[in-house]
Design a protein around this motif. Structure first.
Motif, PDB file in Angstrom:
ATOM      1  N   GLY B  44       0.790  -1.231   0.000  1.00 49.03           N
ATOM      2  CA  GLY B  44       0.000   0.000   0.000  1.00 49.03           C
ATOM      3  C   GLY B  44       0.819   1.277   0.000  1.00 49.03           C
ATOM      4  N   LYS B  45       2.021   1.250  -0.553  1.00 49.43           N
ATOM      5  CA  LYS B  45       2.858   2.458  -0.606  1.00 49.43           C
ATOM      6  C   LYS B  45       2.164   3.560  -1.402  1.00 49.43           C
ATOM      7  CE  LYS B  45       6.235   0.157  -2.538  1.00 49.43           C
ATOM      8  NZ  LYS B  45       5.565  -1.148  -2.465  1.00 49.43           N
ATOM      9  N   THR B  46       1.732   3.215  -2.603  1.00 50.04           N
ATOM     10  CA  THR B  46       1.129   4.249  -3.448  1.00 50.04           C
ATOM     11  C   THR B  46      -0.177   4.739  -2.833  1.00 50.04           C
ATOM     12  OG1 THR B  46       2.115   3.122  -5.351  1.00 50.04           O
ATOM     13  CG2 THR B  46       0.527   4.849  -5.829  1.00 50.04           C
ATOM     14  N   ALA B  47      -0.942   3.830  -2.259  1.00 53.86           N
ATOM     15  CA  ALA B  47      -2.197   4.221  -1.593  1.00 53.86           C
ATOM     16  C   ALA B  47      -1.898   5.184  -0.441  1.00 53.86           C
ATOM     17  CB  ALA B  47      -2.927   2.981  -1.076  1.00 53.86           C
ATOM     18  N   ASP B  75       2.156   4.151 -11.012  1.00 59.83           N
ATOM     19  CA  ASP B  75       2.209   4.659  -9.645  1.00 59.83           C
ATOM     20  C   ASP B  75       2.554   6.145  -9.639  1.00 59.83           C
ATOM     21  OD1 ASP B  75       1.542   2.181  -8.805  1.00 59.83           O
ATOM     22  OD2 ASP B  75       3.361   1.802  -7.637  1.00 59.83           O
ATOM     23  N   GLU B 120       9.118   6.345  -3.465  1.00 58.74           N
ATOM     24  CA  GLU B 120       8.504   5.016  -3.377  1.00 58.74           C
ATOM     25  C   GLU B 120       9.476   4.017  -3.980  1.00 58.74           C
ATOM     26  OE1 GLU B 120       4.542   4.340  -5.006  1.00 58.74           O
ATOM     27  OE2 GLU B 120       4.816   2.168  -4.882  1.00 58.74           O
ATOM     28  N   ASN B 167      -0.419  -0.992   7.621  1.00 57.72           N
ATOM     29  CA  ASN B 167      -1.554  -0.599   6.783  1.00 57.72           C
ATOM     30  C   ASN B 167      -2.607  -1.712   6.683  1.00 57.72           C
ATOM     31  OD1 ASN B 167      -3.053   0.962   4.934  1.00 57.72           O
ATOM     32  ND2 ASN B 167      -1.951   0.099   3.170  1.00 57.72           N
ATOM     33  N   ASP B 170      -8.189  -2.029   8.346  1.00 60.60           N
ATOM     34  CA  ASP B 170      -9.637  -2.277   8.148  1.00 60.60           C
ATOM     35  C   ASP B 170      -9.926  -3.763   7.930  1.00 60.60           C
ATOM     36  OD1 ASP B 170      -9.949  -2.422   4.767  1.00 60.60           O
ATOM     37  OD2 ASP B 170      -8.177  -1.428   5.553  1.00 60.60           O
ATOM     38  N   CYS B 200      -5.637   2.824   4.528  1.00 55.67           N
ATOM     39  CA  CYS B 200      -5.766   3.736   3.387  1.00 55.67           C
ATOM     40  C   CYS B 200      -7.159   3.601   2.772  1.00 55.67           C
ATOM     41  CB  CYS B 200      -4.687   3.444   2.346  1.00 55.67           C
ATOM     42  SG  CYS B 200      -3.048   3.877   2.939  1.00 55.67           S
TER      43      CYS B 200
HETATM   44  N1  LIG Z   1      -8.467  -3.106   2.274  1.00 54.98           N
HETATM   45  C1  LIG Z   1      -7.428  -2.303   2.042  1.00 54.98           C
HETATM   46  N2  LIG Z   1      -6.812  -2.340   0.860  1.00 54.98           N
HETATM   47  C2  LIG Z   1      -5.769  -1.510   0.655  1.00 54.98           C
HETATM   48  C3  LIG Z   1      -5.329  -0.591   1.634  1.00 54.98           C
HETATM   49  N3  LIG Z   1      -4.269   0.087   1.167  1.00 54.98           N
HETATM   50  C4  LIG Z   1      -4.053  -0.373  -0.093  1.00 54.98           C
HETATM   51  N4  LIG Z   1      -4.969  -1.328  -0.404  1.00 54.98           N
HETATM   52  C5  LIG Z   1      -5.060  -2.068  -1.657  1.00 54.98           C
HETATM   53  O1  LIG Z   1      -3.865  -2.838  -1.828  1.00 54.98           O
HETATM   54  C6  LIG Z   1      -3.500  -2.911  -3.205  1.00 54.98           C
HETATM   55  C7  LIG Z   1      -2.073  -2.465  -3.400  1.00 54.98           C
HETATM   56  O2  LIG Z   1      -1.943  -1.081  -3.075  1.00 54.98           O
HETATM   57  P1  LIG Z   1      -0.791  -0.182  -3.685  1.00 54.98           P
HETATM   58  O3  LIG Z   1      -0.913   1.149  -3.065  1.00 54.98           O
HETATM   59  O4  LIG Z   1      -0.798  -0.246  -5.163  1.00 54.98           O
HETATM   60  O5  LIG Z   1       0.472  -0.962  -3.108  1.00 54.98           O
HETATM   61  P2  LIG Z   1       2.034  -0.660  -3.411  1.00 54.98           P
HETATM   62  O6  LIG Z   1       2.763  -0.982  -2.178  1.00 54.98           O
HETATM   63  O7  LIG Z   1       2.185   0.698  -3.962  1.00 54.98           O
HETATM   64  O8  LIG Z   1       2.327  -1.751  -4.521  1.00 54.98           O
HETATM   65  P3  LIG Z   1       3.637  -1.848  -5.497  1.00 54.98           P
HETATM   66  O9  LIG Z   1       4.007  -0.463  -5.903  1.00 54.98           O
HETATM   67  O10 LIG Z   1       3.156  -2.671  -6.648  1.00 54.98           O
HETATM   68  O11 LIG Z   1       4.686  -2.538  -4.690  1.00 54.98           O
HETATM   69  C8  LIG Z   1      -4.503  -2.055  -3.954  1.00 54.98           C
HETATM   70  O12 LIG Z   1      -5.485  -2.886  -4.500  1.00 54.98           O
HETATM   71  C9  LIG Z   1      -5.059  -1.163  -2.874  1.00 54.98           C
HETATM   72  O13 LIG Z   1      -6.370  -0.752  -3.149  1.00 54.98           O
HETATM   73  C10 LIG Z   1      -6.025  -0.585   2.900  1.00 54.98           C
HETATM   74  O14 LIG Z   1      -5.707   0.156   3.844  1.00 54.98           O
HETATM   75  N5  LIG Z   1      -7.061  -1.464   3.031  1.00 54.98           N
END
Ligand SMILES: Nc1nc2c(ncn2[C@@H]2O[C@H](COP(=O)(O)OP(=O)(O)OP(=O)(O)O)[C@@H](O)[C@H]2O)c(=O)[nH]1
Ligand SMILES: [Mg+2]
Ligand SMILES: [Zn+2]
Lengths: 122, 226
Positions: B44-47, B75, B120, B167, B170, B200
């Motif tokens: 969830g880094k990008t989130a 991203d 990121e 993260n 929920d 997030c």
């Molecule tokens: N239920 C839930 N889903 C989440 C949360 N944060 C992120 N997600 C979901 O997790 C998935 C990955 O989130 P990203 O933000 O793309 O994760 P990332 O770490 O940036 O991924 P990479 O850049 O590919 O390594 C997405 O489908 C998000 O919607 C959260 O707090 N709760």
């Protein structure tokens, strides 16, 4: 994957020190790698064979000295392997421990032949 | 005889650390605070960056440097969409960012128009830990879906963190994630680490995290009159 740039750095360091010592050939390289640093011996060796070709260090043997990860208890001062602290310090149970070994990643030494010695046919 | 042993004692990552120090000096000169965000893929880094932008932008002027192993820049686009000055770095398959890649990205950003840069890193719980980028704080994002044993299995990542964001809380009602066991592992490796538990998805905990980050980013700023 990231052993490639790392091996390039090792080669640079080795060649620089070999040149400073007027060496004609490097025969052995002693690397110290802590257990917590994420580098794989075989992978470094693989890139080494390719990268060192044609240099003074071609064919040099890589020696890997692994250092186990250890923690120092900040409460009672006892030192223990990181693997054994899942429940805290094995002596006093404290969770306040500090990693004191296992993050090393350096070239400790190299073994070389010097130019004059080669000329003398040693 | 014929041979001699020469003592070297030289850190193999020295070259990276030199560039990292240059990056840090450059950021400091521009008064920009920077963090290196690391996690396994999908934690969830990008989130979290999107949520952070929502909470802090435009009062805090934020830049994003996004490292990915390919040319896929979605991203960085998500960051730009949310209001960041965003730069994408294609690491060409490399499993982590290195200081020289960040140096290049810094050159592409207008530092005078920024207070904060969020880097990121490539989604990977092992390799990024070993490479200093020259930022001011290392933030590890963990998610409850990964399992509570991760600090025990990836000690270097957790050990080097200044901040840990847990993260996806929920989802806790649906999982057997043992938060206490997880946090005990984190504290064993890293007693000083600052922990935030967030979602997030629902926005829970984002306020506390953003407030911490805002305080850091604005600490060295002269007060701007608007
Ligand atoms: N239920 C839930 N889903 C989440 C949360 N944060 C992120 N997600 C979901 O997790 C998935 C990955 O989130 P990203 O933000 O793309 O994760 P990332 O770490 O940036 O991924 P990479 O850049 O590919 O390594 C997405 O489908 C998000 O919607 C959260 O707090 N709760
Ligand atoms: Mg991402
Ligand atoms: Zn103890």
């Amino acid at each position: 994957m990231h052993e490639l740039p790392v091996t390039q750095h090792i080669l640079e360091i080795v060649l620089r020190h070999a040149e400073q010592a007027n060496a004609s050939r490097v025969t052995d390289i002693y690397l110290v790698i802590g257990q917590l640093s994420s580098f794989i011996d075989e992978s470094i060796q693989f890139y080494w064979d390719a990268l060192s070709r044609g240099t003074q260090a071609e064919g040099a043997r890589l020696h890997f000295e692994r250092v186990a990860a250890e923690v120092l208890c900040q409460v009672c001062g006892v030192r223990s392997p990181l693997a054994e602290i899942g429940q805290g310090c094995p002596r006093c149970g404290s969770l306040r421990v500090k990693v004191v070994a296992g993050e090393e990643f350096y070239v400790r030494a190299i073994r070389v032949q010097t130019a004059d010695e080669v000329e003398r046919g040693v | 005889m014929g041979v001699k042993v020469i003592s070297v004692l030289e850190n193999i990552l020295q070259a990276n650390e030199q560039v990292a120090a240059e990056n840090r000096a450059r950021l400091d000169a521009a008064g920009v605070y920077a963090i290196n965000m690391m996690s396994s893929p999908g934690a969830g880094k990008t989130a979290l960056i999107e949520q952070t932008l929502r909470a802090l932008s435009p009062q805090v002027r934020i830049g994003m440097i996004n490292g990915d192993t390919t040319a896929a820049s979605m991203d960085a686009e998500r960051g730009a969409q949310a209001g960041a000055q965003a730069v994408h770095i294609n690491t060409g398959g490399n499993c982590h960012l290195e200081a020289h890649m960040v140096r290049q990205a810094l050159a592409a950003l207008d530092l005078s128009a920024l207070d904060l840069i969020i880097v990121e890193n490539v989604g990977n719980l092992v390799c990024p830990a070993g490479w200093d980028l020259g930022v001011h704080a290392r933030v590890v994002v963990a998610s409850v879906t990964e399992g509570a044993d991760k600090p025990y299995k990836y000690p270097s990542m957790y050990r080097g963190a200044d901040v840990l964001v847990l993260n996806k809380i929920d989802l806790l009602p649906y999982l057997d994630f043992d938060t206490e066991y997880f946090l005990r592992g984190v504290r064993l490796l890293n007693p000083e680490v600052q922990v935030f538990q967030v979602s997030c998805r629902t926005g829970e905990g984002i306020q506390a995290w953003s407030a911490w980050l805002r305080e850091r980013a604005m600490r060295n700023r002269p007060v701007r009159i608007r």
